[in-house]
Design a protein around this motif. Structure first.
Motif, PDB file in Angstrom:
ATOM      1  N   TYR A 165       0.818  -1.213   0.000  1.00 32.15           N
ATOM      2  CA  TYR A 165       0.000   0.000   0.000  1.00 32.15           C
ATOM      3  C   TYR A 165       0.855   1.269   0.000  1.00 32.15           C
ATOM      4  O   TYR A 165       2.036   1.267   0.354  1.00 32.15           O
ATOM      5  N   ILE A 166       0.210   2.340  -0.402  1.00 30.18           N
ATOM      6  CA  ILE A 166       0.845   3.651  -0.569  1.00 30.18           C
ATOM      7  C   ILE A 166       0.665   4.487   0.691  1.00 30.18           C
ATOM      8  O   ILE A 166      -0.403   4.475   1.304  1.00 30.18           O
ATOM      9  N   THR A 167       1.712   5.223   1.047  1.00 30.60           N
ATOM     10  CA  THR A 167       1.591   6.218   2.112  1.00 30.60           C
ATOM     11  C   THR A 167       1.669   7.646   1.559  1.00 30.60           C
ATOM     12  O   THR A 167       1.054   8.558   2.111  1.00 30.60           O
ATOM     13  N   ASP A 168       2.427   7.829   0.481  1.00 34.34           N
ATOM     14  CA  ASP A 168       2.588   9.138  -0.161  1.00 34.34           C
ATOM     15  C   ASP A 168       2.769   8.912  -1.655  1.00 34.34           C
ATOM     16  O   ASP A 168       3.343   7.906  -2.061  1.00 34.34           O
ATOM     17  N   ILE A 169       2.310   9.859  -2.459  1.00 40.22           N
ATOM     18  CA  ILE A 169       2.448   9.724  -3.910  1.00 40.22           C
ATOM     19  C   ILE A 169       2.481  11.117  -4.525  1.00 40.22           C
ATOM     20  O   ILE A 169       1.833  12.048  -4.022  1.00 40.22           O
ATOM     21  N   GLY A 170       3.261  11.285  -5.614  1.00 41.36           N
ATOM     22  CA  GLY A 170       3.307  12.604  -6.224  1.00 41.36           C
ATOM     23  C   GLY A 170       4.019  12.641  -7.562  1.00 41.36           C
ATOM     24  O   GLY A 170       4.563  11.640  -8.040  1.00 41.36           O
ATOM     25  N   TYR A 171       3.984  13.826  -8.134  1.00 38.55           N
ATOM     26  CA  TYR A 171       4.583  14.101  -9.448  1.00 38.55           C
ATOM     27  C   TYR A 171       5.197  15.490  -9.369  1.00 38.55           C
ATOM     28  O   TYR A 171       4.518  16.467  -9.020  1.00 38.55           O
ATOM     29  N   TYR A 172       6.502  15.601  -9.649  1.00 46.38           N
ATOM     30  CA  TYR A 172       7.211  16.877  -9.633  1.00 46.38           C
ATOM     31  C   TYR A 172       7.807  17.149 -11.011  1.00 46.38           C
ATOM     32  O   TYR A 172       8.756  16.475 -11.413  1.00 46.38           O
ATOM     33  N   PRO A 173       7.276  18.085 -11.768  1.00 47.58           N
ATOM     34  CA  PRO A 173       7.866  18.425 -13.069  1.00 47.58           C
ATOM     35  C   PRO A 173       8.993  19.441 -12.931  1.00 47.58           C
ATOM     36  O   PRO A 173       8.849  20.443 -12.217  1.00 47.58           O
ATOM     37  N   HIS A 174      10.119  19.156 -13.565  1.00 43.11           N
ATOM     38  CA  HIS A 174      11.261  20.079 -13.588  1.00 43.11           C
ATOM     39  C   HIS A 174      11.514  20.646 -12.190  1.00 43.11           C
ATOM     40  O   HIS A 174      11.444  21.849 -11.948  1.00 43.11           O
ATOM     41  N   ALA A 175      11.819  19.731 -11.287  1.00 42.69           N
ATOM     42  CA  ALA A 175      11.875  20.050  -9.862  1.00 42.69           C
ATOM     43  C   ALA A 175      13.196  20.740  -9.501  1.00 42.69           C
ATOM     44  O   ALA A 175      14.091  20.142  -8.884  1.00 42.69           O
ATOM     45  N   ASP A 176      13.305  21.985  -9.890  1.00 38.39           N
ATOM     46  CA  ASP A 176      14.502  22.783  -9.636  1.00 38.39           C
ATOM     47  C   ASP A 176      14.771  22.876  -8.133  1.00 38.39           C
ATOM     48  O   ASP A 176      13.871  23.171  -7.341  1.00 38.39           O
ATOM     49  N   SER A 177      16.015  22.576  -7.739  1.00 33.62           N
ATOM     50  CA  SER A 177      16.465  22.634  -6.338  1.00 33.62           C
ATOM     51  C   SER A 177      15.841  21.561  -5.453  1.00 33.62           C
ATOM     52  O   SER A 177      15.903  21.651  -4.228  1.00 33.62           O
ATOM     53  N   HIS A 178      15.245  20.548  -6.057  1.00 36.03           N
ATOM     54  CA  HIS A 178      14.685  19.445  -5.274  1.00 36.03           C
ATOM     55  C   HIS A 178      15.807  18.703  -4.569  1.00 36.03           C
ATOM     56  O   HIS A 178      16.774  18.255  -5.192  1.00 36.03           O
ATOM     57  N   PHE A 179      15.698  18.570  -3.252  1.00 36.39           N
ATOM     58  CA  PHE A 179      16.714  17.874  -2.453  1.00 36.39           C
ATOM     59  C   PHE A 179      16.050  17.297  -1.218  1.00 36.39           C
ATOM     60  O   PHE A 179      15.230  17.951  -0.579  1.00 36.39           O
ATOM     61  N   ARG A 180      16.391  16.063  -0.915  1.00 38.53           N
ATOM     62  CA  ARG A 180      15.887  15.423   0.292  1.00 38.53           C
ATOM     63  C   ARG A 180      16.984  14.576   0.904  1.00 38.53           C
ATOM     64  O   ARG A 180      17.616  13.771   0.210  1.00 38.53           O
ATOM     65  N   GLN A 181      17.232  14.781   2.192  1.00 42.93           N
ATOM     66  CA  GLN A 181      18.190  13.951   2.919  1.00 42.93           C
ATOM     67  C   GLN A 181      17.500  13.428   4.170  1.00 42.93           C
ATOM     68  O   GLN A 181      16.917  14.195   4.937  1.00 42.93           O
ATOM     69  N   ARG A 182      17.583  12.128   4.361  1.00 43.79           N
ATOM     70  CA  ARG A 182      16.976  11.517   5.540  1.00 43.79           C
ATOM     71  C   ARG A 182      18.070  10.784   6.320  1.00 43.79           C
ATOM     72  O   ARG A 182      18.430   9.656   5.999  1.00 43.79           O
ATOM     73  N   ARG A 183      18.590  11.458   7.328  1.00 42.62           N
ATOM     74  CA  ARG A 183      19.576  10.816   8.200  1.00 42.62           C
ATOM     75  C   ARG A 183      18.892   9.803   9.110  1.00 42.62           C
ATOM     76  O   ARG A 183      19.476   8.783   9.469  1.00 42.62           O
ATOM     77  N   GLU A 184      17.653  10.136   9.494  1.00 41.77           N
ATOM     78  CA  GLU A 184      16.843   9.195  10.265  1.00 41.77           C
ATOM     79  C   GLU A 184      16.005   8.391   9.272  1.00 41.77           C
ATOM     80  O   GLU A 184      15.160   8.953   8.571  1.00 41.77           O
TER      81      GLU A 184
END
Length: 301
Positions: free
Chosen positions: A31-50
């Motif tokens: 099953y899904i918890t989150d879902i999405g679509y990002y077009p030309h995601a300028d500066s998109h950054f995600r860091q998960r240390r936890e």
């Protein structure tokens, strides 16, 4: 992570809904918890240390990006996907010069690991004569629209069933591409139209289309015009606008979201092209639909 990419769409299911999914005997397997679509995601950054407890699928349709897992950095380009495993720190981002356009899903359940196996490095899903990229993207949109409309148990079960199919279309790519009835196209024009269809969300050139068919641009254009009466790029633009009309007719997506779904970054250019081919602006077209007047006779069938 930069918030608010033009044309973006996302759904984050609340904890109450996630508990419904986890406790349902059908949905709980995947099953899904989150879902999405990002077009030309300028500066998109995600860091998960936890670490988080979900698998993270990112499917790059255009542009480029990268991710880090187990202290290894991987570059990601158009027509590739990867799945980050749960319970591991990670990071990912769009490339600065050519930021990626991505479909993404966070998912979990006992069956999640089956579909994720071997996908912790970039995996290719390249357009080909037997590819079904456009169909796969339609499955994503059906999942998204289902969860947008309702999160009752029937909707969650349907979304879970579609997710199995969506992930299987990637994990079992050879089977997905060679299913019964999916024949290889040999005719040059049919193959070119298929290639355009598979690249509906991209920006491809005449040279790229001709190269796919194995002809020079001039020779290919001549063959294509003889059979269709139109230039390849004119035909391609008409395909995009017909798809846009379908989205205006059947979804609540905004115009600046639809233009990205048909591979046109500039919403003003999209509106001009739409008006030229349809005879009215996208907003006017939708207004006619909402008023009960069917404008489908204005362009195509």
């Amino acid at each position: 992570m930069k918030e608010g990419f033009t044309g973006e769409r996302s759904i984050v299911l609340p904890m109450m809904t996630r508990e419904m999914e986890a406790n349902d005997p059908l949905v709980a397997s995947l099953y899904i918890t989150d879902i999405g679509y990002y077009p030309h995601a300028d500066s998109h950054f995600r860091q998960r240390r936890e670490p988080i407890g979900e698998h993270v699928l990112i499917y790059c349709m255009e542009g480029a990006g990268w991710f880090i897992l187990d202290d290894m950095k991987y570059d990601v380009r158009a027509n590739q996907y990867f799945i980050l495993p749960p319970n591991k720190p990670h990071a990912y981002a769009a490339e600065r010069e050519h930021p990626w356009t991505i479909y993404w899903i966070h998912f979990t359940g006992p069956h999640a690991a089956i579909y994720s196996e071997g996908a912790d490095t970039p995996q290719d899903i390249l357009p080909a004569v037997n590819s079904r990229i456009s169909e796969r993207n339609h499955i994503f949109e059906e999942i998204f629209s289902t969860l947008s409309r309702s999160t009752d148990i029937e909707s969650l079960r349907y979304a879970s069933s579609l997710l199995h199919y969506y992930l299987a279309s990637m994990h079992y790519l050879r089977h997905y591409r060679h299913n019964e009835g999916n024949t290889v196209l040999s005719d040059v024009v049919a193959a070119a139209i298929h290639y355009m269809h598979e690249n509906m969300e991209h920006r491809i050139t005449l040279d790229q289309i001709a190269s796919f068919t194995g002809y020079s641009p001039s020779r290919f254009s001549s063959i294509f015009r003889q059979q269709t009466g139109k230039s390849p790029l004119a035909y391609y633009n008409e395909m995009k606008i017909n798809r846009a009309r379908q989205l205006l007719d059947t979804t609540s997506m905004h115009v600046n979201q639809i233009c990205h779904k048909v591979g046109i970054d500039d919403s003003y250019y999209f509106s001009r092209l739409f008006s030229k081919l349809v005879g009215m602006s996208p907003k006017q077209y939708r207004a006619r639909r909402d008023s009960g007047r069917n404008p489908s006779h204005l362009y195509g069938s």
